[in-house]
Design a protein around this motif. Structure first.
Motif, PDB file in Angstrom:
ATOM      1  N   LYS A  27       0.846  -1.192   0.000  1.00 32.25           N
ATOM      2  CA  LYS A  27       0.000   0.000   0.000  1.00 32.25           C
ATOM      3  C   LYS A  27       0.881   1.242   0.000  1.00 32.25           C
ATOM      4  CE  LYS A  27      -3.836  -2.304   0.637  1.00 32.25           C
ATOM      5  NZ  LYS A  27      -4.651  -2.609  -0.494  1.00 32.25           N
ATOM      6  N   ARG A  28       0.444   2.286  -0.702  1.00 30.95           N
ATOM      7  CA  ARG A  28       1.193   3.537  -0.764  1.00 30.95           C
ATOM      8  C   ARG A  28       1.260   4.184   0.616  1.00 30.95           C
ATOM      9  NH1 ARG A  28       1.984   6.503  -5.882  1.00 30.95           N
ATOM     10  NH2 ARG A  28       2.964   7.819  -4.348  1.00 30.95           N
ATOM     11  N   GLY A  29       2.284   5.012   0.809  1.00 30.02           N
ATOM     12  CA  GLY A  29       2.435   5.722   2.072  1.00 30.02           C
ATOM     13  C   GLY A  29       1.418   6.846   2.193  1.00 30.02           C
ATOM     14  N   LEU A  30       1.020   7.147   3.417  1.00 33.39           N
ATOM     15  CA  LEU A  30       0.082   8.232   3.662  1.00 33.39           C
ATOM     16  C   LEU A  30       0.812   9.565   3.721  1.00 33.39           C
ATOM     17  CD1 LEU A  30      -2.154   6.721   6.502  1.00 33.39           C
ATOM     18  CD2 LEU A  30      -2.676   6.882   4.077  1.00 33.39           C
ATOM     19  N   SER A  31       0.110  10.619   3.346  1.00 32.55           N
ATOM     20  CA  SER A  31       0.681  11.960   3.429  1.00 32.55           C
ATOM     21  C   SER A  31       0.549  12.487   4.858  1.00 32.55           C
ATOM     22  CB  SER A  31      -0.056  12.899   2.471  1.00 32.55           C
ATOM     23  OG  SER A  31      -1.388  13.076   2.902  1.00 32.55           O
ATOM     24  N   ASP A  82       6.491   6.544   6.811  1.00 33.45           N
ATOM     25  CA  ASP A  82       5.602   5.695   6.028  1.00 33.45           C
ATOM     26  C   ASP A  82       6.074   5.601   4.577  1.00 33.45           C
ATOM     27  OD1 ASP A  82       3.396   3.978   6.104  1.00 33.45           O
ATOM     28  OD2 ASP A  82       2.082   5.501   5.237  1.00 33.45           O
ATOM     29  N   LYS A  83       6.621   6.684   4.054  1.00 31.15           N
ATOM     30  CA  LYS A  83       7.171   6.672   2.694  1.00 31.15           C
ATOM     31  C   LYS A  83       8.347   5.710   2.613  1.00 31.15           C
ATOM     32  CE  LYS A  83       9.008   9.710  -0.863  1.00 31.15           C
ATOM     33  NZ  LYS A  83       9.388  11.094  -1.206  1.00 31.15           N
ATOM     34  N   LYS A  84       9.190   5.726   3.636  1.00 28.17           N
ATOM     35  CA  LYS A  84      10.344   4.823   3.689  1.00 28.17           C
ATOM     36  C   LYS A  84       9.864   3.376   3.752  1.00 28.17           C
ATOM     37  CE  LYS A  84      14.760   3.823   4.723  1.00 28.17           C
ATOM     38  NZ  LYS A  84      15.146   2.818   3.765  1.00 28.17           N
ATOM     39  N   GLU A  89       9.087  -1.895   1.149  1.00 25.16           N
ATOM     40  CA  GLU A  89       8.176  -2.976   0.772  1.00 25.16           C
ATOM     41  C   GLU A  89       8.079  -3.120  -0.741  1.00 25.16           C
ATOM     42  OE1 GLU A  89       4.361  -2.534   2.618  1.00 25.16           O
ATOM     43  OE2 GLU A  89       5.184  -2.712   4.640  1.00 25.16           O
ATOM     44  N   LYS A  90       8.095  -1.992  -1.444  1.00 26.05           N
ATOM     45  CA  LYS A  90       8.001  -2.036  -2.900  1.00 26.05           C
ATOM     46  C   LYS A  90       9.252  -2.676  -3.501  1.00 26.05           C
ATOM     47  CE  LYS A  90       7.332   0.902  -6.923  1.00 26.05           C
ATOM     48  NZ  LYS A  90       7.247   2.274  -7.419  1.00 26.05           N
ATOM     49  N   ALA A  96      10.901  -9.872  -5.527  1.00 21.59           N
ATOM     50  CA  ALA A  96      10.217 -11.161  -5.514  1.00 21.59           C
ATOM     51  C   ALA A  96       9.505 -11.420  -6.834  1.00 21.59           C
ATOM     52  CB  ALA A  96       9.229 -11.220  -4.353  1.00 21.59           C
ATOM     53  N   ALA A  97       8.937 -10.375  -7.434  1.00 19.99           N
ATOM     54  CA  ALA A  97       8.246 -10.523  -8.726  1.00 19.99           C
ATOM     55  C   ALA A  97       9.239 -10.895  -9.825  1.00 19.99           C
ATOM     56  CB  ALA A  97       7.513  -9.245  -9.071  1.00 19.99           C
TER      57      ALA A  97
END
Length: 104
Positions: A27-31, A82-84, A89-90, A96-97
């Motif tokens: 999930k994207r990080g929150l602002s 959260d961005k970090k 995670e990305k 892994a992909a």
């Protein structure tokens, strides 16, 4: 003599399908604003019973604009953390992909 109205409609191309999003993707990080809004939403509803969804957003926006840089700092730090987290995670998700593609 008035000109005749001509209407042209553009149709969407049907040959292109939208790529489906992977439910396992991070999930994207929150602002910083979203951290603030999540924290303040309940207090706005308590102070204004019966307020509509749109009005809650307006009140939160006004409160956010009224904050000084010093008051915004904790939310901005949470957003940076959260961005970090998202970037980490990305990166592991993409790695892994790639490994799955190579083994397939």
């Amino acid at each position: 003599m008035p000109k005749e109205k001509t209407t042209t409609r553009k149709t969407k191309t049907r040959g292109v399908e939208k790529k489906k999003k992977d439910p396992n993707a991070p999930k994207r990080g929150l602002s910083a604003y979203m951290f603030f809004a999540n924290e303040q939403r309940e207090s706005v509803r308590e102070q204004n019973p019966g307020i509509s969804f749109g009005q809650v957003g307006k009140v939160l926006g006004e409160r956010w604009k009224a904050l000084s840089d010093e008051e915004r700092r904790p939310y901005e730090e949470k957003a940076q953390a959260d961005k970090k987290r998202y970037e980490d995670e990305k990166a592991s998700y993409n790695q892994a992909a790639e490994e799955d593609e190579e083994s397939a």
